[in-house]
Design an enzyme around this catalytic site. Structure first.
Site, PDB file in Angstrom:
ATOM      1  N   PRO A 132      -0.090  64.981  48.840  1.00  0.00           N
ATOM      2  CA  PRO A 132      -0.936  64.928  47.638  1.00  0.00           C
ATOM      3  C   PRO A 132      -0.422  65.841  46.521  1.00  0.00           C
ATOM      4  O   PRO A 132      -0.469  65.478  45.352  1.00  0.00           O
ATOM      5  CB  PRO A 132      -2.299  65.382  48.159  1.00  0.00           C
ATOM      6  N   GLU A 388      10.627  56.161  45.636  1.00  0.00           N
ATOM      7  CA  GLU A 388      12.016  56.640  45.798  1.00  0.00           C
ATOM      8  C   GLU A 388      12.487  57.361  44.541  1.00  0.00           C
ATOM      9  O   GLU A 388      13.655  57.248  44.151  1.00  0.00           O
ATOM     10  CB  GLU A 388      12.954  55.473  46.134  1.00  0.00           C
ATOM     11  N   SER A 391      11.163  56.780  37.432  1.00  0.00           N
ATOM     12  CA  SER A 391      12.219  56.618  36.414  1.00  0.00           C
ATOM     13  C   SER A 391      12.514  57.948  35.726  1.00  0.00           C
ATOM     14  O   SER A 391      13.667  58.258  35.402  1.00  0.00           O
ATOM     15  CB  SER A 391      11.787  55.584  35.366  1.00  0.00           C
TER      16      SER A 391
END
Ligand code: FAD
Length: 408
Positions: A132, A388, A391
């Site tokens: 979190p 992953e 941007s």
């Protein structure tokens, strides 16, 4: 001297066509149903296992393709079928590759088969790093692993979030802090075997897109795992921690985090997923533009529509080339001096968001409904600029790599 070519070889074309066939015949027809159900598509995973697409062998074969194109090709085709279902199929691979890359031979042999199960009894695995309060800022991780020397056990406590397959996985790979003084270098990964007491699923998230993929919190309360579940083993960890402490004491230049090099090599795979979704939406839009007639002619006869399609296709091809370049660099052992892996993920994910939005526009009212798949593809595409590494984080990594600044 080896001849330069940009053509796939015969073997690669065959594999690509085989995966495409599965994506077209099995994944795409099931996509709308599992998106609505927001559940893991177990029967589709089972089908993939039966034909050999859901297995370690399949990923290992693609992973060890000497050109580097095996993984991106497979990802593009599966995600062309449907992003949510494809993530359910490849999610286990993310955890398995972690073990394959850092585990001992015994860990690989013991745990990877349990991650996949068998075609008659398929299982999934989860990779749990995010928390979190530790998303982009992995250094803020709080989940703690403490070694109980008397019992040769590690005790894990903390809460993980956003874990793909979290809580429903047979095997969980959990990243935890073993030395809080060392930042990300004080982290280690642990295998949590099936049925380990203390691990439970927290909230299951209801998401905007990729809804066939299960995403949930994973709660760890005094989870005890044997010493043999520390990925790579204790000796390797102690050596690594000693090196990191030495560097910290010397106050010298920060050693480039090995995890960063791994990310550069793995991010193109996410770029390839984005290319798959973008290409799928582009194809639907192209077909629609050729057949939908307004003002007495197909809408593609309007330059405003045709130019959009020209830009969409150009950007998809450019994204694929960036993905393939970075994937080739990874297997060829080329240094990512301009963060080319992050570059490919950044560009491909932004293209997927833009192209799927344009596809919705080209389909007009139909694009805005669930009667046509571009509505789902547009929702799905939003994930690529988030997971992953967002941007913004990709831009940060690229900029810091270019400027020579330490990444973290
Ligand atoms: C569907 C889904 C599946 C996932 N699967 C997994 C999984 O299997 N395992 C796992 O461990 N994690 C997983 N994740 C987690 C994912 O990797 C994180 O969501 C991601 O890293 C971003 O972290 P965050 O959500 O906490 O956002 P934050 O880090 O809180 O970022 C919020 C915003 O602030 C921006 N921001 C943050 N720092 C900076 C900065 N320094 N400069 C500029 N902008 C910044 C971000 O770009 C973003 O726009 C998944 C997430 C989702 C949504």
């Amino acid at each position: 001297m080896a001849e330069f070519t940009m053509e796939l070889n015969e073997d690669q074309r065959q594999v690509r066509d085989w995966i495409h066939g599965f994506a077209a015949d099995v994944i795409r027809p099931a996509a709308a149903e599992w998106d609505e159900r927001e559940e893991t598509p177990w029967p589709v995973i089972q089908e993939a296992a039966k034909v050999g697409i859901y297995s370690l062998d399949f990923y290992a074969q693609q992973f060890f393709d000497p050109t580097g194109l095996g993984v991106p090709m497979a990802m593009e085709e599966l995600f062309w079928g449907d992003a949510g279902i494809a993530l359910s199929i490849v999610g286990t691979g993310l955890a398995a590759i972690g073990v394959l890359a850092n585990g001992t031979e015994e860990q690989i042999g013991t745990w990877i088969p349990q991650m996949y199960g068998t075609p008659d009894d398929v299982k999934v695995a989860a990779f749990c790093s995010s928390e979190p309060d530790a998303g982009s800022d992995v250094g803020s991780m709080r989940t703690r692993a403490v070694y109980d020397q008397a019992k040769d056990e590690w005790v894990l406590n903390g809460t993980k979030t956003w874990a793909t397959n979290g809580g429903i996985a047979n095997v969980h790979i959990v990243v935890a802090v073993v030395d809080p003084g060392l930042g990300t270098k004080g982290h280690a990964s642990f295998i949590v075997p099936p049925g380990t007491p203390g691990l439970s699923q927290g909230q299951k998230f209801k998401k905007h897109g990729i809804r066939a993929s299960h995403t949930a919190e994973v709660v760890l309360e005094d989870v005890r795992v044997p010493g043999s579940c520390l990925l790579g083993g204790k000796e390797k960890l102690d050596e690594r921690l000693a090196r990191a402490r030495e560097t910290a004491r010397a106050g010298g230049e920060r050693v480039k985090n090995a995890a960063m090099a791994t990310f550069e090599a793995s991010r193109p795979a996410v770029g390839a997923m984005a290319v798959g979704t973008a290409r799928a939406a582009y194809e639907v839009a192209l077909d629609y533009a050729k057949t939908r007639t307004q003002f007495g002619r197909p809408i593609i006869d309007n330059q405003g529509v045709a130019f959009q399609l020209a830009d969409m296709r150009t950007q998809i091809d450019a994204a694929r080339l960036l993905v393939w370049r970075a994937s080739w660099m990874a297997v060829a052992g080329r240094p990512f001096t301009a963060a080319e892996g992050s570059m490919s993920k950044l560009y491909a994910s932004e293209v997927a968001k833009k192209v799927t939005a344009q596809a919705v526009q080209i389909l007009g009212g139909n694009g805005y409904t669930r009667e046509y798949p571009v509505e789902r593809m547009h929702r799905d595409a939003a994930i690529y600029t988030i997971f992953e590494g967002t941007s913004e984080i990709q831009r940060l990594v690229i900029a810091r790599t270019l400027s020579g600044m330490p990444i973290r």
